[in-house]
Design a protein around this motif. Structure first.
Motif, PDB file in Angstrom:
ATOM      1  N   ALA A 153      11.686   5.389   8.315  1.00  0.00           N
ATOM      2  CA  ALA A 153      12.596   6.517   8.519  1.00  0.00           C
ATOM      3  C   ALA A 153      13.017   6.614   9.979  1.00  0.00           C
ATOM      4  CB  ALA A 153      11.929   7.817   8.066  1.00  0.00           C
ATOM      5  N   LEU A 154      12.069   6.421  10.903  1.00  0.00           N
ATOM      6  CA  LEU A 154      12.390   6.474  12.321  1.00  0.00           C
ATOM      7  C   LEU A 154      13.409   5.407  12.692  1.00  0.00           C
ATOM      8  CD1 LEU A 154       8.795   6.976  13.803  1.00  0.00           C
ATOM      9  CD2 LEU A 154      10.525   8.723  13.409  1.00  0.00           C
TER      10      LEU A 154
ATOM     11  N   ASP B  95       0.842  -1.195   0.000  1.00  0.00           N
ATOM     12  CA  ASP B  95       0.000   0.000   0.000  1.00  0.00           C
ATOM     13  C   ASP B  95       0.883   1.254   0.000  1.00  0.00           C
ATOM     14  OD1 ASP B  95      -1.935   1.907   0.243  1.00  0.00           O
ATOM     15  OD2 ASP B  95      -2.804   1.154   2.112  1.00  0.00           O
ATOM     16  N   PRO B  96       1.368   1.661  -1.175  1.00  0.00           N
ATOM     17  CA  PRO B  96       2.274   2.809  -1.261  1.00  0.00           C
ATOM     18  C   PRO B  96       1.644   4.124  -0.821  1.00  0.00           C
ATOM     19  CG  PRO B  96       2.276   1.523  -3.303  1.00  0.00           C
ATOM     20  CD  PRO B  96       1.112   1.046  -2.483  1.00  0.00           C
ATOM     21  N   ARG B  97       0.325   4.176  -0.718  1.00  0.00           N
ATOM     22  CA  ARG B  97      -0.342   5.425  -0.350  1.00  0.00           C
ATOM     23  C   ARG B  97      -0.327   5.675   1.150  1.00  0.00           C
ATOM     24  NH1 ARG B  97      -6.008   3.979  -2.862  1.00  0.00           N
ATOM     25  NH2 ARG B  97      -5.383   2.089  -1.731  1.00  0.00           N
ATOM     26  N   ASP B  98      -0.077   4.647   1.946  1.00  0.00           N
ATOM     27  CA  ASP B  98      -0.126   4.786   3.408  1.00  0.00           C
ATOM     28  C   ASP B  98       1.214   5.309   3.913  1.00  0.00           C
ATOM     29  OD1 ASP B  98      -0.329   4.463   6.202  1.00  0.00           O
ATOM     30  OD2 ASP B  98      -1.756   2.812   5.948  1.00  0.00           O
ATOM     31  N   SER B  99       1.230   6.543   4.397  1.00  0.00           N
ATOM     32  CA  SER B  99       2.486   7.181   4.800  1.00  0.00           C
ATOM     33  C   SER B  99       3.015   6.656   6.132  1.00  0.00           C
ATOM     34  CB  SER B  99       2.301   8.702   4.883  1.00  0.00           C
ATOM     35  OG  SER B  99       1.303   9.033   5.833  1.00  0.00           O
ATOM     36  N   ARG B 100       2.224   5.873   6.863  1.00  0.00           N
ATOM     37  CA  ARG B 100       2.715   5.333   8.132  1.00  0.00           C
ATOM     38  C   ARG B 100       3.942   4.458   7.934  1.00  0.00           C
ATOM     39  NH1 ARG B 100      -1.823   1.842  10.602  1.00  0.00           N
ATOM     40  NH2 ARG B 100      -1.983   1.256   8.394  1.00  0.00           N
TER      41      ARG B 100
ATOM     42  N   ASN C 201       1.915  17.117   6.439  1.00  0.00           N
ATOM     43  CA  ASN C 201       1.955  15.985   7.359  1.00  0.00           C
ATOM     44  C   ASN C 201       2.765  16.387   8.593  1.00  0.00           C
ATOM     45  OD1 ASN C 201       2.796  13.505   8.690  1.00  0.00           O
ATOM     46  ND2 ASN C 201       2.082  12.422   6.870  1.00  0.00           N
ATOM     47  N   VAL C 202       2.075  16.703   9.672  1.00  0.00           N
ATOM     48  CA  VAL C 202       2.708  17.262  10.862  1.00  0.00           C
ATOM     49  C   VAL C 202       3.710  16.290  11.506  1.00  0.00           C
ATOM     50  CG1 VAL C 202       2.268  18.098  13.218  1.00  0.00           C
ATOM     51  CG2 VAL C 202       0.860  18.909  11.297  1.00  0.00           C
ATOM     52  N   PRO C 203       3.372  15.002  11.719  1.00  0.00           N
ATOM     53  CA  PRO C 203       4.365  14.093  12.314  1.00  0.00           C
ATOM     54  C   PRO C 203       5.652  14.001  11.500  1.00  0.00           C
ATOM     55  CG  PRO C 203       2.195  13.109  12.395  1.00  0.00           C
ATOM     56  CD  PRO C 203       2.064  14.334  11.540  1.00  0.00           C
ATOM     57  N   VAL C 204       5.525  13.968  10.178  1.00  0.00           N
ATOM     58  CA  VAL C 204       6.717  13.842   9.335  1.00  0.00           C
ATOM     59  C   VAL C 204       7.558  15.115   9.396  1.00  0.00           C
ATOM     60  CG1 VAL C 204       7.529  13.514   6.958  1.00  0.00           C
ATOM     61  CG2 VAL C 204       5.661  12.115   7.849  1.00  0.00           C
ATOM     62  N   LEU C 205       6.915  16.274   9.432  1.00  0.00           N
ATOM     63  CA  LEU C 205       7.666  17.524   9.577  1.00  0.00           C
ATOM     64  C   LEU C 205       8.379  17.573  10.925  1.00  0.00           C
ATOM     65  CD1 LEU C 205       5.094  20.033   8.031  1.00  0.00           C
ATOM     66  CD2 LEU C 205       7.384  19.551   7.145  1.00  0.00           C
TER      67      LEU C 205
ATOM     68  N   LEU D 155      11.354  10.566   4.409  1.00  0.00           N
ATOM     69  CA  LEU D 155      10.533  11.668   4.903  1.00  0.00           C
ATOM     70  C   LEU D 155      10.188  12.638   3.779  1.00  0.00           C
ATOM     71  CD1 LEU D 155      12.172  12.553   8.349  1.00  0.00           C
ATOM     72  CD2 LEU D 155      10.202  11.079   7.899  1.00  0.00           C
ATOM     73  N   ASP D 156      11.163  12.950   2.940  1.00  0.00           N
ATOM     74  CA  ASP D 156      10.917  13.875   1.824  1.00  0.00           C
ATOM     75  C   ASP D 156       9.933  13.282   0.822  1.00  0.00           C
ATOM     76  OD1 ASP D 156      12.533  15.853   2.845  1.00  0.00           O
ATOM     77  OD2 ASP D 156      14.316  15.235   1.730  1.00  0.00           O
ATOM     78  N   SER D 157       9.969  11.958   0.643  1.00  0.00           N
ATOM     79  CA  SER D 157       9.030  11.317  -0.290  1.00  0.00           C
ATOM     80  C   SER D 157       7.593  11.454   0.213  1.00  0.00           C
ATOM     81  CB  SER D 157       9.389   9.836  -0.487  1.00  0.00           C
ATOM     82  OG  SER D 157       9.114   9.072   0.679  1.00  0.00           O
ATOM     83  N   VAL D 158       7.411  11.387   1.538  1.00  0.00           N
ATOM     84  CA  VAL D 158       6.072  11.573   2.110  1.00  0.00           C
ATOM     85  C   VAL D 158       5.644  13.032   1.985  1.00  0.00           C
ATOM     86  CG1 VAL D 158       4.677  11.463   4.211  1.00  0.00           C
ATOM     87  CG2 VAL D 158       6.320   9.633   3.708  1.00  0.00           C
ATOM     88  N   LEU D 159       6.551  13.954   2.319  1.00  0.00           N
ATOM     89  CA  LEU D 159       6.213  15.383   2.279  1.00  0.00           C
ATOM     90  C   LEU D 159       5.921  15.860   0.859  1.00  0.00           C
ATOM     91  CD1 LEU D 159       8.785  16.737   4.866  1.00  0.00           C
ATOM     92  CD2 LEU D 159       6.307  16.540   5.143  1.00  0.00           C
ATOM     93  N   LYS D 160       6.478  15.201  -0.122  1.00  0.00           N
ATOM     94  CA  LYS D 160       6.191  15.557  -1.514  1.00  0.00           C
ATOM     95  C   LYS D 160       4.714  15.331  -1.825  1.00  0.00           C
ATOM     96  CE  LYS D 160       8.127  14.931  -6.139  1.00  0.00           C
ATOM     97  NZ  LYS D 160       9.142  14.211  -6.949  1.00  0.00           N
TER      98      LYS D 160
END
Length: 287
Positions: free
Chosen positions: A182-183, A171-176, A222-226, A212-217
């Protein structure tokens, strides 16, 4: 002073003053509950023979109304809550086996050594016998925590990474999933995450930033990722770049408030308060 990052699936606050990354955690799933919750709480303080005996009785009671997999899942969540991540991993694996056919046990085992040998076949196994996504997600978290408790022990770390990579492919759409990867990559690569002077020597900080940058793109607000990116930059010694991200995060939270996604006053919002607190402490450090 370093910045400590509290890891939550949907909500994350970055807090200054502590060195190490806190435990990985997830938003609780909702499998069927066990009626005798008090007995379940007491079992966590029992010896092994008592636990085995009580588990048999609970399974007998539960078998008429719910699957064994749901019960193992509930037990795993209990062990996660009290911080026993190895036992949590054991019961998550039991739940994975019991949720599907008996054939699943041939591929996904109930301990770290069996699971380790199954990694090359993991994606294929999941295609043939799909497993509840949330169950797999929590299993990955349990292995990540168990690895972290041992100074990022490599075998458990590899299992956690493999689970989150498999979930990302599913599921590439799920940013979790990239977020959790990354963590793991970043924290396991930092000297301040070593255990009793032991450091596994991972060098995956760059991978963490790429994820992280791939999610922010795709999700620029996305507050947790920032928060994670600002924290990673600070821990990497890049205070000025970290400050820039926190300033951007401050504006992001303010825009979320303006658009109606935040109901309480900003002065009462925990994320906003932590942003402001971290900015003040970065300024103190710089001066």
């Amino acid at each position: 002073m370093g910045i400590r990052l509290l890891l939550f699936t949907f909500l994350l606050f970055a807090i200054l003053d502590c060195k190490n990354l806190s435990k990985f955690s997830s938003k609780a799933a909702k499998p069927p509950t066990v009626e005798d919750l008090d007995a379940w709480k007491r079992r966590l303080n029992m010896d092994e023979s008592e636990i085995v005996e009580l588990e048999k009785k609970i399974r007998e009671m539960a078998s008429k109304t719910r699957s064994a997999g749901a019960l193992s899942w509930k037990i795993a969540q209990g062990y996660m809550k009290i911080g026993d991540y190895d036992l949590a991993s054991k019961y998550y694996n039991k739940a994975i086996q019991e949720e599907g056919s008996g054939k699943k046990a041939e591929v996904i085992g109930a301990d770290v050594h069996f699971f380790e040998s199954a990694l090359p076949y993991f994606d294929r196994a999941l295609l043939q016998m799909p497993v509840e996504q949330q169950l797999l997600f929590e299993t990955g978290l349990s292995y990540a925590n168990a690895s972290k408790d041992r100074g990022w022990e490599p075998k458990r770390r590899e299992i956690a990474i493999d689970i989150f990579q498999s979930l990302t492919r599913q599921d590439p759409r799920d940013s979790r999933f990239p977020y959790q990867l990354a963590l793991i990559y970043f924290d396991s690569s930092m000297a301040d995450s070593s255990w009793e002077g032991v450091n596994a020597g991972f060098h995956d900080q760059d991978k963490a930033f790429v994820l992280l940058d791939s999610v922010l793109k795709k999700e620029p607000r996305n507050v947790p990722v920032l928060f994670a990116k600002a924290n990673f930059l600070f821990r990497s010694g890049k205070a000025e770049e970290s400050k820039e991200i926190y300033l951007h995060l401050k504006s992001t939270i303010e825009s979320l408030k303006k658009d109606g996604f935040i109901k309480e006053k900003l002065e009462e919002n925990e994320s906003y308060k932590n942003v402001m607190n971290n900015l003040k402490k970065i300024d103190v450090k710089e001066n």
